[in-house]
Enzyme design. Structure first.
Site: not given
Length: 357
Positions: A233, A288, A300
């Protein structure tokens, strides 16, 4: 609808009703599917859609109309939706990545963000979870998906009340707990902050972590913090020359892919754009990885976890926050005593059906 289609829908609805005679009318879908060509296919449906009860779902999944019929239940967690497949009888997924991609197509398939397989446990876990994204790629794990996984297990095993179990994933051991109110609380484990392990090529800026590092994207310098929750991320609260980020104003479909495929992320990355409402309330939008042209998903779970970790590292928030996503809120806590991140949120069955493949 043509007379033939009407007859087919009536026939399928009757078959579903026969499988669960004591249950009220349920939504059910029968879709012709081929793993090869992507020719348009007509969906034949009887759509009195409601969440299936345990008995009805189990009864439907046990039916075998033919050896080629794949039975599934569609679940969603804050709008992040998945095709759930009971794969407990095999350690190999019942569909290929290419077939999963076609099933996820919202025009020519069932429509979903991914296909999730409930598989036999491994490495001492009760179950194994595998997932194919809508582009056919396989992520390490999915936060919203694991909540749906937990609720699907409860349906399959006819579990009532509070239950927890262990799930082996590509991100390691995950432990969800179904709460008495139906919410699912998940121990997501410890966040990974070392750059090479995320992975990112950005250099560490704070105690081996990549915190508020500068990343050039489309002529702007963004401040980013990188976190892995078993999947990578990139979290940003804004760009260097911009005022406070207003996430609703972002053209996510334009900027999201630039982050996802940036050379600083060798395994690509999920990207979260965050607006701070207070020290315990954050708002985010996510692009995503692996979600194709629909990468701007409604939610998410791992992304929400990464956002709270990043906010704490940057001194913007407390360790327990509500995170607003387009599909709804999640409760996230990064505990100091065990360094684990805990996520609490909903997961619901939408409809059940079968597809010929």
């Amino acid at each position: 609808m043509s007379p033939a289609a009407t007859a087919a829908a009536t026939s399928f609805a009757a078959a579903a009703a026969a499988a669960a005679p004591t249950a009220p009318s349920r939504g059910c879908v029968s879709l012709p599917f081929r793993g090869g060509s992507r020719a348009p296919r007509r969906a034949v449906a009887s759509m009195a859609v409601s969440t299936p009860r345990s008995a009805a779902a189990a009864s439907f999944l046990e039916r075998r109309e033919s050896e080629r019929a794949l039975h599934f239940v569609k679940y969603q967690g804050l709008g992040n939706d998945f095709i759930m497949v009971d794969n407990r009888d095999s350690s190999e997924p019942k569909v290929t990545p290419e077939e999963a991609s076609k099933l996820c197509d919202r025009n020519f398939g069932i429509g979903a963000d991914g296909v999730i397989f409930v598989m036999p446990g491994s490495n001492g876990a009760d179950y194994t979870m595998r997932i194919f994204n809508s582009d056919g790629s396989e992520p390490e794990m999915c936060g919203n998906g694991v909540r749906c996984f937990a609720r699907f297990i409860a349906e399959l095993e006819n579990l009532q009340g509070t239950h927890s179990f262990t799930i082996h994933t590509g991100a390691g051991l995950i432990i969800p707990e179904i709460q008495s109110d139906g919410q699912v609380k998940v121990d997501m484990g410890e966040p990974i902050l070392s750059g090479p392990d995320i992975p990112t090529k950005l250099l560490a800026t704070k105690n081996k972590a990549v915190v508020q590092a500068e990343l050039e994207v489309e002529g702007l310098t963004w401040h980013v913090t990188c976190v892995s929750m078993g999947n990578p991320h990139c979290v940003t609260f804004g760009a260097k020359d911009l005022k406070a980020l207003q996430v609703d104003d972002l053209k996510l479909s334009e900027i999201g892919p630039k982050f996802e495929h940036h050379e600083m992320f060798p395994a690509r990355t999920n990207t979260e754009f965050v607006q701070v409402l207070s020290r315990s309330h954050l708002k985010m939008r996510v692009w995503e990885r692996g979600a194709g042209m629909t990468g701007a998903t409604l939610a998410c779970g791992t992304g929400a976890c990464a956002v709270v970790v990043a906010a704490v590292l940057e001194g913007r928030a407390e360790r327990k926050c509500v995170v607003d996503l387009p599909g709804g809120p999640l409760e996230i806590e990064w505990r100091e005593d065990d360094n684990h991140v805990y996520m609490t949120g909903p997961a619901e069955a939408v409809f059940y059906g079968s597809v010929v493949h």
